[in-house]
Design a protein around this motif. Sequence first.
Motif, PDB file in Angstrom:
ATOM      1  N   ASN A 425       0.278  72.582  -2.469  1.00 39.69           N
ATOM      2  CA  ASN A 425      -0.198  71.506  -3.343  1.00 39.69           C
ATOM      3  C   ASN A 425       0.399  70.155  -2.939  1.00 39.69           C
ATOM      4  N   VAL A 426       1.691  70.150  -2.680  1.00 39.08           N
ATOM      5  CA  VAL A 426       2.350  68.889  -2.313  1.00 39.08           C
ATOM      6  C   VAL A 426       1.858  68.402  -0.960  1.00 39.08           C
ATOM      7  N   GLU A 427       1.723  69.315   0.012  1.00 40.03           N
ATOM      8  CA  GLU A 427       1.262  68.890   1.335  1.00 40.03           C
ATOM      9  C   GLU A 427      -0.174  68.393   1.286  1.00 40.03           C
ATOM     10  N   SER A 428      -1.000  69.004   0.432  1.00 38.20           N
ATOM     11  CA  SER A 428      -2.378  68.539   0.272  1.00 38.20           C
ATOM     12  C   SER A 428      -2.391  67.119  -0.290  1.00 38.20           C
ATOM     13  N   MET A 429      -1.519  66.881  -1.246  1.00 37.20           N
ATOM     14  CA  MET A 429      -1.427  65.539  -1.825  1.00 37.20           C
ATOM     15  C   MET A 429      -0.936  64.524  -0.792  1.00 37.20           C
ATOM     16  N   LEU A 430       0.071  64.903  -0.002  1.00 35.49           N
ATOM     17  CA  LEU A 430       0.608  63.991   1.007  1.00 35.49           C
ATOM     18  C   LEU A 430      -0.418  63.702   2.101  1.00 35.49           C
ATOM     19  N   ASP A 431      -1.206  64.713   2.460  1.00 37.41           N
ATOM     20  CA  ASP A 431      -2.224  64.520   3.494  1.00 37.41           C
ATOM     21  C   ASP A 431      -3.299  63.527   3.063  1.00 37.41           C
ATOM     22  N   SER A 432      -3.483  63.356   1.770  1.00 37.38           N
ATOM     23  CA  SER A 432      -4.509  62.441   1.282  1.00 37.38           C
ATOM     24  C   SER A 432      -4.060  60.981   1.305  1.00 37.38           C
ATOM     25  N   LEU A 433      -2.754  60.761   1.522  1.00 35.81           N
ATOM     26  CA  LEU A 433      -2.229  59.398   1.545  1.00 35.81           C
ATOM     27  C   LEU A 433      -2.498  58.739   2.891  1.00 35.81           C
ATOM     28  N   GLU A 434      -2.715  57.444   2.853  1.00 31.70           N
ATOM     29  CA  GLU A 434      -2.869  56.678   4.086  1.00 31.70           C
ATOM     30  C   GLU A 434      -1.498  56.476   4.720  1.00 31.70           C
ATOM     31  N   LEU A 435      -1.380  56.798   5.977  1.00 26.08           N
ATOM     32  CA  LEU A 435      -0.096  56.721   6.679  1.00 26.08           C
ATOM     33  C   LEU A 435      -0.037  55.448   7.505  1.00 26.08           C
ATOM     34  N   GLU A 436       1.003  54.631   7.259  1.00 26.09           N
ATOM     35  CA  GLU A 436       1.235  53.414   8.023  1.00 26.09           C
ATOM     36  C   GLU A 436       2.461  53.616   8.913  1.00 26.09           C
ATOM     37  N   PRO A 437       2.406  53.115  10.142  1.00 20.93           N
ATOM     38  CA  PRO A 437       3.568  53.287  11.026  1.00 20.93           C
ATOM     39  C   PRO A 437       4.771  52.474  10.589  1.00 20.93           C
ATOM     40  N   THR A 438       4.535  51.321   9.952  1.00 21.63           N
ATOM     41  CA  THR A 438       5.626  50.469   9.490  1.00 21.63           C
ATOM     42  C   THR A 438       5.257  49.867   8.146  1.00 21.63           C
ATOM     43  N   TYR A 439       6.275  49.370   7.452  1.00 23.83           N
ATOM     44  CA  TYR A 439       6.039  48.643   6.202  1.00 23.83           C
ATOM     45  C   TYR A 439       5.941  47.157   6.506  1.00 23.83           C
ATOM     46  N   ASN A 440       4.817  46.558   6.173  1.00 18.99           N
ATOM     47  CA  ASN A 440       4.611  45.128   6.379  1.00 18.99           C
ATOM     48  C   ASN A 440       4.504  44.455   5.024  1.00 18.99           C
ATOM     49  N   PRO A 441       5.535  43.698   4.608  1.00 19.91           N
ATOM     50  CA  PRO A 441       5.496  43.065   3.288  1.00 19.91           C
ATOM     51  C   PRO A 441       4.385  42.036   3.148  1.00 19.91           C
ATOM     52  N   LEU A 442       3.855  41.516   4.268  1.00 19.21           N
ATOM     53  CA  LEU A 442       2.779  40.536   4.183  1.00 19.21           C
ATOM     54  C   LEU A 442       1.480  41.155   3.680  1.00 19.21           C
ATOM     55  N   HIS A 443       1.419  42.491   3.679  1.00 17.01           N
ATOM     56  CA  HIS A 443       0.228  43.172   3.166  1.00 17.01           C
ATOM     57  C   HIS A 443       0.368  43.560   1.695  1.00 17.01           C
ATOM     58  N   VAL A 444       1.513  43.267   1.095  1.00 13.58           N
ATOM     59  CA  VAL A 444       1.779  43.702  -0.280  1.00 13.58           C
ATOM     60  C   VAL A 444       1.953  42.466  -1.158  1.00 13.58           C
ATOM     61  N   GLN A 445       1.144  42.356  -2.196  1.00  9.75           N
ATOM     62  CA  GLN A 445       1.210  41.215  -3.104  1.00  9.75           C
ATOM     63  C   GLN A 445       1.592  41.680  -4.499  1.00  9.75           C
ATOM     64  N   SER A 446       2.488  40.919  -5.120  1.00  9.63           N
ATOM     65  CA  SER A 446       2.942  41.255  -6.477  1.00  9.63           C
ATOM     66  C   SER A 446       2.394  40.302  -7.524  1.00  9.63           C
ATOM     67  N   HIS A 447       1.509  39.373  -7.129  1.00  9.54           N
ATOM     68  CA  HIS A 447       0.959  38.345  -8.022  1.00  9.54           C
ATOM     69  C   HIS A 447       2.057  37.439  -8.574  1.00  9.54           C
ATOM     70  N   LEU A 448       3.151  37.285  -7.810  1.00  7.51           N
ATOM     71  CA  LEU A 448       4.257  36.444  -8.255  1.00  7.51           C
ATOM     72  C   LEU A 448       3.854  34.976  -8.303  1.00  7.51           C
ATOM     73  N   TYR A 449       3.084  34.513  -7.332  1.00  7.91           N
ATOM     74  CA  TYR A 449       2.677  33.109  -7.328  1.00  7.91           C
ATOM     75  C   TYR A 449       1.896  32.766  -8.595  1.00  7.91           C
ATOM     76  N   SER A 450       0.945  33.607  -8.958  1.00  6.21           N
ATOM     77  CA  SER A 450       0.145  33.351 -10.162  1.00  6.21           C
ATOM     78  C   SER A 450       1.029  33.375 -11.397  1.00  6.21           C
ATOM     79  N   HIS A 451       1.976  34.306 -11.421  1.00  7.56           N
ATOM     80  CA  HIS A 451       2.884  34.399 -12.566  1.00  7.56           C
ATOM     81  C   HIS A 451       3.708  33.131 -12.711  1.00  7.56           C
TER      82      HIS A 451
END
Length: 530
Positions: A425-451
Amino acid sequence: MHPGRTTGKGPSTPTQIDQQPPRLLIVHIALPSWADICTNLCEALQNFFSLACSLMGPSRMSLFSLYMVQDQHECILPFVQVKGNFARLQTCISELRMLQREGCFRSQGASLRLAVEDGLQQFKQYSRHVTTRAALTYTSLEITILTSQPGKEVVKQLEEGLKDTDLARVRRFQVVEVTKGILEHVDSASPVEDPSNDESSILGTDIDLQTIDNDIVSMEIFFKAWLHNSGTDQEQIHLLLSSQCFSNISRPRDNPMCLKCDLQERLLSPSLLAGTADGSLRIDDPKGDFITLYQMASQSSASHYKLQVIKALKSSGLCESLTYGLPFILRPTSCWQLDWDELETNQQHFHALCHSLLKREWLLLAKGEPLGPRHSQRIPASTFYVIMPSRSLTLLIKAVATRELMLPSTFPLLPEDPHDDSLKNVESMLDSLELEPTYNPLHVQSHLYSHLSSIYAKPQGRLHPHWESRAPRKHPCKTGQLQTNRARATVAPLPMTPVPGRASKMPAASKSSSDAFFLPSEWEKDPSRP
């Protein structure tokens, strides 16, 4: 001009280290390029100032002024204090959005030079005006020209046009060319310095040339560099290495190596932003009991903070749970007070250290010098740091826990064989996730500017009544006809010191106009206010 060099005398104080120079931004983007750049530039400025105006603690950005150069130069925003002025800056950005995006006109070659001279004159007048009310901690400014034209041509145009202009009060002159391409992958959106920058120094003026892409992220990152401590009057960190640390770096055994470094933040602490913390004090909170490494470097009585390397660690031997606080970056110093030979030797040793650490897969454990009065009977507490190498000419430094800070924890061993059904069950769930080779913070937005914008924006409308009656700019493209009947005074005249026995006369309307430009706000009257 002396890039990175101020006219102040004496050692830097913590306030001076945090205080950034005034900045004059000249947007030199003609039609039709303005239609492609306007939205991205305005959005980047809005995001940047929502952040810069919200940061608690000492002001990281002092004064800001904005000019627009198309067929003529125009002062969109006179010099104002950035901190506490988000509503006024937002009005300025709205003014940019309203500028005409279509049409054509004959470009005036002198407009860019006039904008530079106009901004310098405005800064001189502001300086004279404010020094009568409060201590002015800045005596030179940085000028940035954002252009859509070929950067090298703009540099040559400025060198020729400003050769007779007094630039003694310019700390740094920068031309930034906005390229027409848009980033497809925002993996690295840092501005790119033109390798042919040396051409400008041959002609006797120090004009830096950079290029950035026409997208919001690239422009944001360029503006965020203004929040860094860019002072080069003094190196901030002395990294002391014993002679036994590295055998491939030849040093006399009785003479430890001292690497002179500058310190740079990697991240902004969320605790510096109003409305983003939960109200409790945290380790990396400047209001808390623990002082960050950056503040220690600023408060060191010797104007630089000493780190003594005491041992090396295997890279695989450090548990991430033992580091705390925000990371900082060490890089070879660019202090102008050091001679060229010392700067070059220091950089070579720094390079050798990074290379050796990577090759050996080592980290360094360093002890920070205690702060506080030497004659005090109290035993000062020390802070320990772990120094990590990278593939660039930088070192990453983080605070590491000591025995006194540790809390008891239990870590039961992981059983080798999990339950089959649970594993599937856990491996099936993990396989459904999109795998990225690295973490790029420029792709992640927290809506801080609008706040942040929603917190500091004021809905009362425009702050400059004379803008309300201003008609939209029009440039009809008719043969031999251009609109030439519109001109604005961009530097308001200031009353000079009256001659004894002679009262100065000034119409009420002119006086109020001048005051609107140059009277400081409550924060300007007392720059030490938080």
